[in-house]
Design a protein around this motif. Sequence first.
Motif, PDB file in Angstrom:
ATOM      1  N   SER A  91       0.834  -1.185   0.000  1.00 27.20           N
ATOM      2  CA  SER A  91       0.000   0.000   0.000  1.00 27.20           C
ATOM      3  C   SER A  91       0.873   1.240   0.000  1.00 27.20           C
ATOM      4  CB  SER A  91      -0.930   0.006   1.223  1.00 27.20           C
ATOM      5  OG  SER A  91      -0.165   0.050   2.416  1.00 27.20           O
ATOM      6  N   GLY A  92       0.228   2.390  -0.218  1.00 31.32           N
ATOM      7  CA  GLY A  92       0.925   3.664  -0.181  1.00 31.32           C
ATOM      8  C   GLY A  92       1.294   4.160  -1.566  1.00 31.32           C
ATOM      9  N   THR A  93       1.911   5.332  -1.599  1.00 31.06           N
ATOM     10  CA  THR A  93       2.336   5.945  -2.858  1.00 31.06           C
ATOM     11  C   THR A  93       3.645   5.307  -3.326  1.00 31.06           C
ATOM     12  OG1 THR A  93       1.288   8.038  -2.294  1.00 31.06           O
ATOM     13  CG2 THR A  93       2.970   8.083  -4.009  1.00 31.06           C
ATOM     14  N   LEU A  94       3.675   4.900  -4.587  1.00 28.38           N
ATOM     15  CA  LEU A  94       4.857   4.291  -5.190  1.00 28.38           C
ATOM     16  C   LEU A  94       5.339   5.197  -6.311  1.00 28.38           C
ATOM     17  CD1 LEU A  94       6.769   1.811  -5.489  1.00 28.38           C
ATOM     18  CD2 LEU A  94       5.112   0.891  -7.118  1.00 28.38           C
ATOM     19  N   ARG A  95       6.570   5.687  -6.199  1.00 30.34           N
ATOM     20  CA  ARG A  95       7.128   6.623  -7.179  1.00 30.34           C
ATOM     21  C   ARG A  95       8.187   5.913  -8.011  1.00 30.34           C
ATOM     22  NH1 ARG A  95       6.518   9.291  -2.264  1.00 30.34           N
ATOM     23  NH2 ARG A  95       5.019  11.016  -2.319  1.00 30.34           N
ATOM     24  N   SER A 109       1.055  -0.483 -20.883  1.00 22.98           N
ATOM     25  CA  SER A 109      -0.165  -1.258 -21.119  1.00 22.98           C
ATOM     26  C   SER A 109      -0.455  -2.250 -19.998  1.00 22.98           C
ATOM     27  CB  SER A 109      -0.058  -2.006 -22.452  1.00 22.98           C
ATOM     28  OG  SER A 109       1.020  -2.931 -22.423  1.00 22.98           O
ATOM     29  N   GLU A 110       0.557  -2.584 -19.177  1.00 25.43           N
ATOM     30  CA  GLU A 110       0.378  -3.554 -18.105  1.00 25.43           C
ATOM     31  C   GLU A 110       0.011  -2.901 -16.766  1.00 25.43           C
ATOM     32  OE1 GLU A 110       0.410  -6.713 -18.661  1.00 25.43           O
ATOM     33  OE2 GLU A 110       1.069  -6.576 -20.741  1.00 25.43           O
ATOM     34  N   LEU A 111       0.165  -1.593 -16.670  1.00 21.13           N
ATOM     35  CA  LEU A 111      -0.046  -0.924 -15.389  1.00 21.13           C
ATOM     36  C   LEU A 111      -1.480  -1.050 -14.856  1.00 21.13           C
ATOM     37  CD1 LEU A 111       2.140   2.276 -15.759  1.00 21.13           C
ATOM     38  CD2 LEU A 111       2.653   0.172 -14.506  1.00 21.13           C
ATOM     39  N   PRO A 112      -2.524  -1.005 -15.712  1.00 21.77           N
ATOM     40  CA  PRO A 112      -3.868  -1.222 -15.152  1.00 21.77           C
ATOM     41  C   PRO A 112      -3.992  -2.555 -14.429  1.00 21.77           C
ATOM     42  CG  PRO A 112      -4.027  -0.270 -17.340  1.00 21.77           C
ATOM     43  CD  PRO A 112      -2.579  -0.614 -17.138  1.00 21.77           C
ATOM     44  N   ARG A 117      -4.482  -5.415  -9.256  1.00 23.25           N
ATOM     45  CA  ARG A 117      -3.994  -6.415  -8.308  1.00 23.25           C
ATOM     46  C   ARG A 117      -3.694  -5.795  -6.949  1.00 23.25           C
ATOM     47  NH1 ARG A 117       1.006 -10.031 -10.194  1.00 23.25           N
ATOM     48  NH2 ARG A 117      -0.552 -10.487 -11.816  1.00 23.25           N
ATOM     49  N   TYR A 118      -3.236  -4.525  -6.951  1.00 26.63           N
ATOM     50  CA  TYR A 118      -2.858  -3.858  -5.706  1.00 26.63           C
ATOM     51  C   TYR A 118      -3.621  -2.531  -5.583  1.00 26.63           C
ATOM     52  CZ  TYR A 118       0.956  -7.222  -6.049  1.00 26.63           C
ATOM     53  OH  TYR A 118       1.687  -8.367  -6.168  1.00 26.63           O
ATOM     54  N   PRO A 119      -4.884  -2.585  -5.222  1.00 23.68           N
ATOM     55  CA  PRO A 119      -5.708  -1.370  -5.186  1.00 23.68           C
ATOM     56  C   PRO A 119      -5.311  -0.377  -4.099  1.00 23.68           C
ATOM     57  CG  PRO A 119      -6.901  -3.245  -4.264  1.00 23.68           C
ATOM     58  CD  PRO A 119      -5.651  -3.799  -4.874  1.00 23.68           C
ATOM     59  N   ASP A 120      -4.504  -0.790  -3.128  1.00 21.67           N
ATOM     60  CA  ASP A 120      -4.091   0.119  -2.068  1.00 21.67           C
ATOM     61  C   ASP A 120      -2.828   0.900  -2.417  1.00 21.67           C
ATOM     62  OD1 ASP A 120      -6.195  -0.631  -0.410  1.00 21.67           O
ATOM     63  OD2 ASP A 120      -5.088  -2.365   0.363  1.00 21.67           O
ATOM     64  N   ILE A 121      -2.287   0.667  -3.625  1.00 22.01           N
ATOM     65  CA  ILE A 121      -1.113   1.410  -4.091  1.00 22.01           C
ATOM     66  C   ILE A 121      -1.558   2.559  -4.985  1.00 22.01           C
ATOM     67  CG2 ILE A 121       0.910   1.316  -5.615  1.00 22.01           C
ATOM     68  CD1 ILE A 121       1.534  -1.418  -4.566  1.00 22.01           C
ATOM     69  N   ASN A 274      17.018   1.283   1.599  1.00 24.85           N
ATOM     70  CA  ASN A 274      15.898   1.160   2.534  1.00 24.85           C
ATOM     71  C   ASN A 274      14.587   0.823   1.840  1.00 24.85           C
ATOM     72  OD1 ASN A 274      15.875   3.780   1.341  1.00 24.85           O
ATOM     73  ND2 ASN A 274      14.428   4.456   2.896  1.00 24.85           N
ATOM     74  N   ARG A 275      14.518   0.930   0.498  1.00 31.30           N
ATOM     75  CA  ARG A 275      13.247   0.736  -0.190  1.00 31.30           C
ATOM     76  C   ARG A 275      12.890  -0.738  -0.379  1.00 31.30           C
ATOM     77  NH1 ARG A 275      13.562   5.591   0.498  1.00 31.30           N
ATOM     78  NH2 ARG A 275      12.695   7.188  -0.881  1.00 31.30           N
ATOM     79  N   HIS A 276      13.891  -1.631  -0.415  1.00 30.10           N
ATOM     80  CA  HIS A 276      13.593  -3.015  -0.765  1.00 30.10           C
ATOM     81  C   HIS A 276      12.791  -3.726   0.326  1.00 30.10           C
ATOM     82  CE1 HIS A 276      17.036  -3.695   1.867  1.00 30.10           C
ATOM     83  NE2 HIS A 276      16.720  -4.970   1.922  1.00 30.10           N
ATOM     84  N   LEU A 277      12.696  -3.115   1.519  1.00 34.42           N
ATOM     85  CA  LEU A 277      11.908  -3.722   2.588  1.00 34.42           C
ATOM     86  C   LEU A 277      10.416  -3.440   2.441  1.00 34.42           C
ATOM     87  CD1 LEU A 277      14.208  -2.846   5.618  1.00 34.42           C
ATOM     88  CD2 LEU A 277      13.980  -5.055   4.473  1.00 34.42           C
ATOM     89  N   LEU A 278      10.059  -2.463   1.622  1.00 40.33           N
ATOM     90  CA  LEU A 278       8.662  -2.052   1.523  1.00 40.33           C
ATOM     91  C   LEU A 278       7.892  -2.987   0.596  1.00 40.33           C
ATOM     92  CD1 LEU A 278       9.179   1.791   1.228  1.00 40.33           C
ATOM     93  CD2 LEU A 278       8.572   0.486   3.260  1.00 40.33           C
ATOM     94  N   PRO A 279       6.745  -3.477   1.024  1.00 41.63           N
ATOM     95  CA  PRO A 279       5.963  -4.393   0.185  1.00 41.63           C
ATOM     96  C   PRO A 279       5.593  -3.809  -1.170  1.00 41.63           C
ATOM     97  CG  PRO A 279       5.165  -4.433   2.449  1.00 41.63           C
ATOM     98  CD  PRO A 279       6.157  -3.321   2.373  1.00 41.63           C
ATOM     99  N   LYS A 280       5.312  -2.511  -1.233  1.00 37.34           N
ATOM    100  CA  LYS A 280       4.914  -1.902  -2.505  1.00 37.34           C
ATOM    101  C   LYS A 280       6.038  -1.982  -3.530  1.00 37.34           C
ATOM    102  CE  LYS A 280       6.300   2.794  -1.137  1.00 37.34           C
ATOM    103  NZ  LYS A 280       5.889   4.206  -0.984  1.00 37.34           N
ATOM    104  N   VAL A 281       7.288  -1.829  -3.075  1.00 37.77           N
ATOM    105  CA  VAL A 281       8.424  -1.900  -3.990  1.00 37.77           C
ATOM    106  C   VAL A 281       8.645  -3.328  -4.455  1.00 37.77           C
ATOM    107  CG1 VAL A 281      10.898  -1.506  -4.238  1.00 37.77           C
ATOM    108  CG2 VAL A 281       9.498   0.133  -2.969  1.00 37.77           C
ATOM    109  N   SER A 282       8.604  -4.271  -3.534  1.00 37.97           N
ATOM    110  CA  SER A 282       8.767  -5.677  -3.900  1.00 37.97           C
ATOM    111  C   SER A 282       7.701  -6.127  -4.883  1.00 37.97           C
ATOM    112  CB  SER A 282       8.720  -6.554  -2.648  1.00 37.97           C
ATOM    113  OG  SER A 282       9.780  -6.249  -1.765  1.00 37.97           O
ATOM    114  N   ALA A 283       6.462  -5.680  -4.657  1.00 41.47           N
ATOM    115  CA  ALA A 283       5.364  -6.064  -5.552  1.00 41.47           C
ATOM    116  C   ALA A 283       5.596  -5.537  -6.959  1.00 41.47           C
ATOM    117  CB  ALA A 283       4.038  -5.551  -4.995  1.00 41.47           C
TER     118      ALA A 283
END
Length: 309
Positions: A91-95, A109-112, A117-121, A274-283
């Motif tokens: 979840s959260g903002t992913l830049r 074309s794959e971003l939708p 899959r991750y509506p909280d991002i 420090n970013r690789h620990l965040l679930p949004k980045v891993s996803a």
Amino acid sequence: MGTLDGIEIFTSTVTAGSFASAARRLGVTPSAVSRRVAQLEEELGVQLLARTTRTLRLTDDGRAFYDRCLRIIEELGEARAAIARSGGKPSGTLRVDAPVALGRKRIASELPRFLDRYPDIRLDITFRDQLVDPIAEGLDLVIRIGALADSTLVARRLGESRIVHCASPPYLRKRGMPKTPRDLQKHACIGYLSEGRPLSFRFVTDEDIAVVDIQGPCNANDVDLMLTMALAGKGIAGIFDFVAHEHLERGTLVEVLADHPGAVWPIHALYPKNRHLLPKVSAFLDFVASVLRAPESTVSRGTSRRGRR
């Protein structure tokens, strides 16, 4: 550097608009809030807030610091949530920042599907070809094509792209099909401009890399423009397979020297440690890696329709 509680009090003050309103939110006295913000300014050596008897206003330094503080607090909240959830939903903002051609041709074309899959991002994504510093720009990760320079960033290989040398059927009918890389010196070639000069064409051989200097009517630092020139019959272009494959399938471009494959360029994601620990980045990393692993067509695997003209 100011302590975390000072940063939180400062951002709360700006959000609330006054020391008194921030104090009510934080459950402390207005004087305590004012004193802690003043301590933070002293620690930083700059004035963050311009004070009058009725209002508070951010200074230029205060605005820049406030924008960074918001990102720090957001990341801290996500890190806390990630630990608490221990594998919960991203979840959260992913830049994210990615190269223009790769972003448009393979990722966009794959971003939708990713967002479904991750509506909280919430995804903030830019497409640029120039090198950027993810830490300075507050990015979670950048995607880049090519060899990596020395860096303190973490790198994850996502895939690769082969350079395909191709031309339009009318051009090949007029100028003939080159048989060896050396034959390209007699052809019009469309090169990618780097530091004011077109890059040489490179071919993988059994023993080494064959390098061929090129010349032709047009060079550009934009892959789409190179593609346009090749489609218009202006010469042979060396472009990424994910840019060329659709036209190779249609027959509007023909791969030349298919027995001499072009160089392979790695595709990496780069991100602060420090970013690789965040679930949004891993996803997102896993998602883009799956997209780039998926074959677009048999054309990009070296089976171009050389007979179609």
